[in-house]
Write a protein that holds these residues in place. Structure first.
Motif, PDB file in Angstrom:
ATOM      1  N   GLY A 293      46.376  62.299  86.670  1.00 34.99           N
ATOM      2  CA  GLY A 293      45.402  62.207  85.801  1.00 34.99           C
ATOM      3  C   GLY A 293      45.933  61.318  84.607  1.00 34.99           C
ATOM      4  N   GLY A 294      47.271  60.815  84.665  1.00 34.69           N
ATOM      5  CA  GLY A 294      47.701  59.697  83.956  1.00 34.69           C
ATOM      6  C   GLY A 294      48.167  60.332  82.395  1.00 34.69           C
ATOM      7  N   ARG A 295      48.801  59.619  81.893  1.00 32.24           N
ATOM      8  CA  ARG A 295      49.654  60.262  80.446  1.00 32.24           C
ATOM      9  C   ARG A 295      48.544  60.613  79.465  1.00 32.24           C
ATOM     10  NH1 ARG A 295      52.970  55.875  81.884  1.00 32.24           N
ATOM     11  NH2 ARG A 295      54.990  56.269  82.492  1.00 32.24           N
ATOM     12  N   GLU A 296      47.478  60.378  79.429  1.00 32.48           N
ATOM     13  CA  GLU A 296      46.620  60.644  78.305  1.00 32.48           C
ATOM     14  C   GLU A 296      46.267  62.163  78.404  1.00 32.48           C
ATOM     15  OE1 GLU A 296      45.563  59.408  75.348  1.00 32.48           O
ATOM     16  OE2 GLU A 296      46.789  57.403  75.832  1.00 32.48           O
ATOM     17  N   ILE A 297      45.474  62.613  79.472  1.00 29.03           N
ATOM     18  CA  ILE A 297      45.191  63.940  79.755  1.00 29.03           C
ATOM     19  C   ILE A 297      46.452  64.775  79.784  1.00 29.03           C
ATOM     20  CG2 ILE A 297      45.195  63.698  82.248  1.00 29.03           C
ATOM     21  CD1 ILE A 297      42.843  65.775  79.856  1.00 29.03           C
ATOM     22  N   ASN A 298      47.352  64.369  80.292  1.00 36.43           N
ATOM     23  CA  ASN A 298      48.575  65.362  79.936  1.00 36.43           C
ATOM     24  C   ASN A 298      49.543  65.347  78.565  1.00 36.43           C
ATOM     25  OD1 ASN A 298      49.084  66.528  82.677  1.00 36.43           O
ATOM     26  ND2 ASN A 298      48.644  64.285  83.292  1.00 36.43           N
ATOM     27  N   SER A 299      48.898  64.622  77.678  1.00 38.55           N
ATOM     28  CA  SER A 299      49.542  64.436  76.379  1.00 38.55           C
ATOM     29  C   SER A 299      49.091  65.947  75.646  1.00 38.55           C
ATOM     30  CB  SER A 299      49.166  63.295  75.679  1.00 38.55           C
ATOM     31  OG  SER A 299      47.764  63.281  75.305  1.00 38.55           O
ATOM     32  N   TYR A 300      49.947  66.166  74.713  1.00 38.46           N
ATOM     33  CA  TYR A 300      49.871  67.352  74.118  1.00 38.46           C
ATOM     34  C   TYR A 300      48.450  67.259  73.183  1.00 38.46           C
ATOM     35  CZ  TYR A 300      54.403  69.118  75.129  1.00 38.46           C
ATOM     36  OH  TYR A 300      55.793  69.490  75.632  1.00 38.46           O
ATOM     37  N   GLY A 301      48.334  66.120  72.687  1.00 34.03           N
ATOM     38  CA  GLY A 301      47.039  65.904  71.700  1.00 34.03           C
ATOM     39  C   GLY A 301      45.775  66.216  72.402  1.00 34.03           C
ATOM     40  N   VAL A 302      45.681  65.398  73.470  1.00 31.29           N
ATOM     41  CA  VAL A 302      44.425  65.475  74.343  1.00 31.29           C
ATOM     42  C   VAL A 302      44.487  66.790  74.899  1.00 31.29           C
ATOM     43  CG1 VAL A 302      43.280  64.307  76.165  1.00 31.29           C
ATOM     44  CG2 VAL A 302      44.357  62.830  74.485  1.00 31.29           C
TER      45      VAL A 302
ATOM     46  N   VAL B 145      40.316  67.039  86.845  1.00 29.44           N
ATOM     47  CA  VAL B 145      39.933  66.487  88.035  1.00 29.44           C
ATOM     48  C   VAL B 145      39.292  65.109  87.800  1.00 29.44           C
ATOM     49  CG1 VAL B 145      38.144  66.813  89.613  1.00 29.44           C
ATOM     50  CG2 VAL B 145      39.502  68.769  89.188  1.00 29.44           C
ATOM     51  N   SER B 146      38.548  64.920  86.679  1.00 21.48           N
ATOM     52  CA  SER B 146      37.969  63.317  86.575  1.00 21.48           C
ATOM     53  C   SER B 146      38.920  62.520  86.320  1.00 21.48           C
ATOM     54  CB  SER B 146      37.147  63.494  85.361  1.00 21.48           C
ATOM     55  OG  SER B 146      36.496  62.224  85.005  1.00 21.48           O
ATOM     56  N   SER B 147      40.288  62.734  85.373  1.00 19.36           N
ATOM     57  CA  SER B 147      41.202  61.708  85.304  1.00 19.36           C
ATOM     58  C   SER B 147      42.231  61.588  86.347  1.00 19.36           C
ATOM     59  CB  SER B 147      42.160  62.317  84.016  1.00 19.36           C
ATOM     60  OG  SER B 147      41.441  62.162  82.781  1.00 19.36           O
ATOM     61  N   SER B 148      42.212  62.514  87.404  1.00 21.31           N
ATOM     62  CA  SER B 148      42.976  62.298  88.684  1.00 21.31           C
ATOM     63  C   SER B 148      41.950  61.745  89.805  1.00 21.31           C
ATOM     64  CB  SER B 148      43.263  63.717  89.312  1.00 21.31           C
ATOM     65  OG  SER B 148      44.112  64.308  88.421  1.00 21.31           O
TER      66      SER B 148
ATOM     67  N   TYR C 126      46.199  72.591  90.637  1.00 22.55           N
ATOM     68  CA  TYR C 126      45.294  72.786  89.525  1.00 22.55           C
ATOM     69  C   TYR C 126      43.992  72.161  89.670  1.00 22.55           C
ATOM     70  CZ  TYR C 126      50.046  74.003  87.855  1.00 22.55           C
ATOM     71  OH  TYR C 126      51.096  74.796  88.008  1.00 22.55           O
ATOM     72  N   LEU C 127      43.697  71.319  90.417  1.00 22.99           N
ATOM     73  CA  LEU C 127      42.594  70.508  90.886  1.00 22.99           C
ATOM     74  C   LEU C 127      41.480  71.619  91.250  1.00 22.99           C
ATOM     75  CD1 LEU C 127      44.202  67.197  92.218  1.00 22.99           C
ATOM     76  CD2 LEU C 127      43.283  67.426  89.952  1.00 22.99           C
ATOM     77  N   TYR C 128      41.950  72.619  91.762  1.00 25.18           N
ATOM     78  CA  TYR C 128      41.026  73.490  92.497  1.00 25.18           C
ATOM     79  C   TYR C 128      40.376  74.491  91.508  1.00 25.18           C
ATOM     80  CZ  TYR C 128      43.925  72.093  96.502  1.00 25.18           C
ATOM     81  OH  TYR C 128      44.549  71.315  97.636  1.00 25.18           O
ATOM     82  N   LEU C 129      40.607  74.520  90.237  1.00 23.41           N
ATOM     83  CA  LEU C 129      40.133  75.643  89.399  1.00 23.41           C
ATOM     84  C   LEU C 129      38.757  75.163  89.136  1.00 23.41           C
ATOM     85  CD1 LEU C 129      43.010  75.772  86.701  1.00 23.41           C
ATOM     86  CD2 LEU C 129      42.291  77.226  88.357  1.00 23.41           C
ATOM     87  N   PRO C 130      38.272  73.884  89.302  1.00 23.51           N
ATOM     88  CA  PRO C 130      36.670  73.774  89.080  1.00 23.51           C
ATOM     89  C   PRO C 130      35.808  74.371  90.023  1.00 23.51           C
ATOM     90  CG  PRO C 130      37.935  71.845  88.047  1.00 23.51           C
ATOM     91  CD  PRO C 130      38.927  72.655  88.984  1.00 23.51           C
TER      92      PRO C 130
END
Length: 580
Positions: free
Chosen positions: A123-132, A369-372, A539-543
């Protein structure tokens, strides 16, 4: 003394001129640093004494094989430790100059790079950042929670859906033996809630009108735009999304995807990565392509769905930014959003339409999922649209098949969806005919090379057969493979798999008549059950189950049917009773 100083100055001058000319003087004898500086025995000792390595190796006998190989280009030693039937149990790198351990991987981290906790790998750093991430969690909970009753079951359900974030936090740090067990409590809880909902016919947590509809709708539009921007500017494409583009390329060129994915065989045609591995090779089609040898493990719809993005944006043959994968992921995401809005509009009016759409855009794992840029929005996408057209047996059959021929789990739903709203022969036959027709359309690509039977065998071998035999550390079921004193749970897994299959058949018969809420709850329950017994879970399977769990939790409880009014039974009057 002056003569010695003059000789030294002359030597410095000669060295300076040589350096300026780009020809540094060669050092000879003891002045040259050794290459390598360390001995293999010392490197092994340094690595085995590293705290992380030493702690893991306590699980194995002392008789182990340790190899250390020096790479001159990087000045690094690669160390590998083997322990009998467990195979390779530790690996890492030691810097030859400093003697420091620069990498140390143990247990599942040895074979699985995705278990090493690389920053932003998914997913990249943004979605995994605490803030987002926490921003999405707060939006989800505040927008959907019952703020008037903080301790309500509705809020507990929402917290359970968000609680997978705790497991993800440990996963992102490479702590697999903590992250994996934390997945099962919320899965079990949600499964129990869905079964209870289906049994009772409702959850009783219905939509609580906290925010005005217009405000929730505005937040949905804003969040949807933010998600698109996050995908475009701050996401990555993992191997799953890359496989979709490759499959679409093969289909567009009249080739069956199965058995024709790019492999690391043939002439190398690209640079080596940080590990010294060259992924770009000339394939049998004569093109230089980045390898993804196991990407052909999904159903045919998982590749066909990428055709619009591929035809519009193409593919360079490399694992680059892959705009076609971004196009597909954004399209899948928006179609799920639109489908949920239509479902809500049909079964609960404007408020439920906005609520379900908001739930999708605010839930952080749908954005994960979208970010990955994976295909994991495809199974729920087809099911959502099938649920919208649920009164049509043909639509239910076709969409169940299309969903099942992406990642196979939704095939479990066929008996359930065939029996809605009640078990009758004619609608079941229509469902089966539509399911078969959609399946034949999806598998028509097996005839592209003129050998459909051979292609069908290749499909089975590379998809379902491979998935059945798959080993993975991302569930508790396969940890016995590490021979580290962990229990062997395969027997329990097989028992639960059998129970899941029995349940999938049983819901065709019970309940005999199903409401839309019961259909949604049982759909979520079966998908949750599948994920509970799955060897390779992520975790990608949750949706997959989320839209139906959200419907069961957020849909307004149906008003109970009024009791039939019966005419009072008039007591016979005494005078009408015969008297002798």
């Amino acid at each position: 003394m002056a003569r010695v100083l003059a000789v030294a100055l002359a030597a410095f001058a000669l060295a300076g001129s040589a350096l300026a000319a780009g020809n540094p003087p060669k050092l000879h004898g003891s002045l040259a640093p050794p290459s390598p500086r360390l001995q293999a025995a010392a490197v092994k000792r340094i690595f085995l004494l590293h705290p992380k390595v030493a702690d893991w190796l306590r699980h194995y006998p002392r008789r182990r094989q340790t190899d250390a190989n020096f790479t001159k280009a990087t000045k690094l030693w690669t160390v590998k430790v083997w322990a009998g039937p467990a195979g390779e149990v530790a690996t890492g790198k030691v810097d030859d100059t400093s003697g420091a351990v620069t990498e140390a991987w143990t247990g599942p981290q040895v074979a699985w790079k995705m278990a090493r906790g690389y920053d932003g790998a998914f997913g990249g750093r943004e979605i995994n950042s605490y803030g987002v991430w926490l921003g999405f969690c707060a939006l989800f909970l505040l927008g959907l929670g019952d703020l008037r009753r903080p301790f309500s079951l509705r809020n507990l359900d929402l917290l359970a859906l968000l609680s997978f974030s705790v497991s993800l936090w440990f996963f992102n740090r490479g702590d697999i033996f903590t992250s994996v067990p934390l997945v099962y409590p919320p899965l079990v809880y949600l499964l129990g809630r869905m079964v209870w909902s289906a049994w009772r016919g409702r959850l009783g947590t219905g939509a609580v009108p906290v925010w005005p509809v217009w405000l929730l709708a505005a937040a949905t539009v804003f969040a949807a735009g933010f998600r698109i921007g996050l995908n475009v500017r701050a996401s990555n494409v993992i191997d799953v999304g890359y496989s979709g583009v490759i499959g679409a390329d093969r289909i567009a060129h009249g080739q069956v995807p199965y058995g024709h994915f790019p492999v690391e065989i043939g002439k190398a045609c690209g640079p080596a990565d940080a590990d010294g591995e060259i992924r770009n090779h000339v394939q049998t089609n004569g093109r230089c392509e980045s390898a993804n040898p196991q990407g052909d493990t999904y159903g045919p719809v998982a590749y066909e769905a990428y055709l619009p993005g591929y035809l519009a944006l193409g593919w360079t043959g490399k694992w680059d930014d892959l705009p076609a994968a971004h196009f597909a992921s954004i399209a899948f995401d928006l179609l799920c959003l639109l489908g949920l809005a239509l479902v809500g509009l049909r079964f609960g009016g404007t408020r439920l339409a906005v609520t379900l759409a908001f739930a999708w855009v605010a839930y952080p794992f749908t954005q994960y999922v979208s970010s990955s840029n994976t295909n994991d929005a495809l199974p729920p996408l087809f099911l959502i649209w099938g649920f919208w057209l649920v009164s049509s047996p043909a639509a239910r059959g076709a969409f169940t098949a299309l969903s099942g021929w992406t990642k196979f789990a939704p095939l479990l739903l066929a008996p359930l969806w065939a029996s809605y709203p009640e078990r009758r022969l004619r609608p079941t036959l229509v469902f089966a005919a539509a399911f078969l027709a959609a399946s034949l359309a999806a598998f028509s690509i097996l005839g592209l090379d003129g050998h459909p039977l051979g292609a069908a065998h290749e499909f089975w071998k590379r998809t379902i057969s491979w998935q059945l035999d798959r080993r993975s550390p991302f569930s508790i079921w396969d940890w016995r493979q590490y021979h580290a004193g962990l229990p062997d749970l395969h027997i329990l897994q097989r028992v639960l798999e059998g129970a899941l299959l029995v349940g999938a058949v049983a819901v065709y018969f019970v309940p005999r008549r199903k409401s839309p809420l019961q259909l949604a709850a049982l759909t979520a329950a079966l998908l949750l059950g599948f994920e509970l017994v799955l060897t390779h879970w992520f975790y990608l399977y949750l949706p997959w189950f989320f839209p139906f769990a959200a419907f069961a939790v957020l849909a307004p409880a149906a008003a109970p049917l009024p009791a039939p009014v019966r005419a009072p039974v008039e007591r016979p009057r005494q005078e009408l009773v015969g008297v002798d």
